[in-house]
Design an enzyme around this catalytic site. Structure first.
Site, short mmCIF file in Angstrom:
data_model
loop_
_atom_site.label_atom_id
_atom_site.label_comp_id
_atom_site.label_asym_id
_atom_site.label_seq_id
_atom_site.Cartn_x
_atom_site.Cartn_y
_atom_site.Cartn_z
N ASP A 10 38.12 40.89 41.27
CA ASP A 10 36.94 40.05 41.02
C ASP A 10 36.03 40.84 40.09
O ASP A 10 36.24 42.04 39.88
CB ASP A 10 36.23 39.70 42.34
N SER A 11 34.99 40.18 39.60
CA SER A 11 34.00 40.91 38.80
C SER A 11 33.18 41.84 39.69
O SER A 11 32.55 42.77 39.19
CB SER A 11 33.05 39.92 38.15
N CYS A 73 38.42 35.30 41.90
CA CYS A 73 37.26 35.02 41.04
C CYS A 73 37.46 33.66 40.39
O CYS A 73 38.47 33.44 39.69
CB CYS A 73 37.18 36.11 39.97
N GLU A 152 25.53 40.09 44.90
CA GLU A 152 25.96 41.42 44.46
C GLU A 152 24.89 42.47 44.81
O GLU A 152 25.21 43.61 45.16
CB GLU A 152 26.19 41.39 42.95
N CYS A 186 32.79 29.90 43.49
CA CYS A 186 32.68 31.31 43.11
C CYS A 186 32.80 32.10 44.41
O CYS A 186 32.20 31.71 45.42
CB CYS A 186 31.34 31.56 42.44
N HIS A 188 31.54 34.69 45.44
CA HIS A 188 30.32 35.26 46.01
C HIS A 188 29.62 34.27 46.95
O HIS A 188 28.82 34.67 47.80
CB HIS A 188 29.33 35.65 44.91
N1 DGL Z 1 32.92 35.96 41.89
C1 DGL Z 1 33.08 35.39 40.60
C2 DGL Z 1 33.62 33.98 40.68
O1 DGL Z 1 34.30 33.67 41.63
C3 DGL Z 1 31.95 35.34 39.64
C4 DGL Z 1 30.76 36.15 39.65
C5 DGL Z 1 30.40 36.53 38.23
O2 DGL Z 1 29.74 35.74 37.54
O3 DGL Z 1 30.82 37.61 37.84
O4 DGL Z 1 33.41 33.19 39.79
#
Ligand code: DGL
Length: 275
Positions: A10-11, A73, A152, A186, A188
């Site tokens: 993931d990011s 992600c 985050e 997402c 997160h």
């Molecule tokens: N967790 C990432 C997702 O599922 C994105 C978060 C980011 O923008 O880096 O899209």
């Protein structure tokens, strides 16, 4: 049987929600978790840059010898899944298709809400996947640019003012169209499920895209004889291209676990910066 690890990327820390779901389903598997925290947020980058970063994430995990790659992600899945699938010698799994399937099965009134990053909403991947399953389903898509960075930074308590303000900004269109199912598109966002659930009301189902995809991946490994047969208890190793201490701090809030002993800080794969 295949005793190699599963690679997850993931990011940032959001993908831990998907990795945790996978861990719950497959406790014997070894998981290598990569957070490209240096480049977070992916959701604010353009498609070419997201593809480039995702390729570097894939390469890192392949060099570690994984048997499958889980793109935990929504943004990387929406913008780079097809490319990574073509380029990878091992199976690659994204989160969009499984989430679309779950949402299509869950909705009763045919109205689905999508919460995701700007780059995911722009890519139209969730919307296409849902329409392909049933063209009568209506999707209200909302980009939530501040949600992922707040999580985050460890800000996800449901009475936090910033969380409440962001929810009040992003959620009204979903409420107005009376969706009965919301995709947390997402990885997160499951950390914000309490505040989203409270705003939307008790009757609205929330679908975690990462958890839905973990089920699909676990089923695939089982059906194809790729599970770990060593019988040992699988562990997770963590890698971040960002500041290890920041990763460890938020990971501890999320997992209620100190990951410092299992965490390796990496040089950013590409310091070229954003495009
Ligand atoms: N967790 C990432 C997702 O599922 C994105 C978060 C980011 O923008 O880096 O899209």
């Amino acid at each position: 049987m295949d005793n190699r690890a599963i690679g997850v990327f993931d990011s940032g820390l959001g993908g831990l929600t998907a990795a945790q779901a996978l861990r719950g389903l497959l406790p014997d598997e070894r998981i290598l978790y990569l957070a490209d925290s240096y480049n977070m947020p992916y959701g604010e980058k353009n498609r070419a840059r997201i593809v480039e970063m995702s390729r570097m994430d894939l390469r890192f995990l392949l060099e570690k010898g994984v048997k499958a790659v889980f793109i935990a992600c929504g943004t990387a899945t929406s913008n780079a899944l097809e490319i990574l699938e073509k380029e990878s010698p091992v199976p690659v799994f994204g989160i969009v298709g499984p989430a679309a399937g779950k949402a299509a099965a869950a909705t009763v009134n045919g109205r689905i809400g999508l919460l995701a990053t700007r780059a995911s909403v722009r890519a139209g991947s969730y919307q296409r996947a849902i329409r392909a399953l049933d063209p009568r389903l209506a999707v209200t898509a909302q980009a939530c640019p501040r949600f992922a960075t707040m999580v985050e930074d460890g800000i996800f308590e449901k009475d936090d003012e910033k969380v409440l303000a962001a929810a009040a900004e992003y959620l009204p269109p979903l409420k107005q169209t009376e969706v009965d199912t919301v995709i947390l598109g997402c990885t997160h966002y499951p950390l914000l499920a309490d505040v989203i659930g409270e705003y939307m009301g008790a009757g609205v189902k929330l679908i975690s895209a990462g958890a839905a995809a973990a089920e699909r991946l676990a089923a695939f490994l089982g059906a194809n004889g790729l599970l770990n047969s060593s019988g040992g208890h699988g562990g997770t190793e963590y890698y971040t291209t960002g500041a290890p201490e920041a990763f460890a701090r938020t990971a501890e809030l999320m997992l209620r676990q100190d990951v410092r002993g299992k965490l390796t800080g990496l040089e950013p794969f590409d310091k070229a910066g954003n495009m």
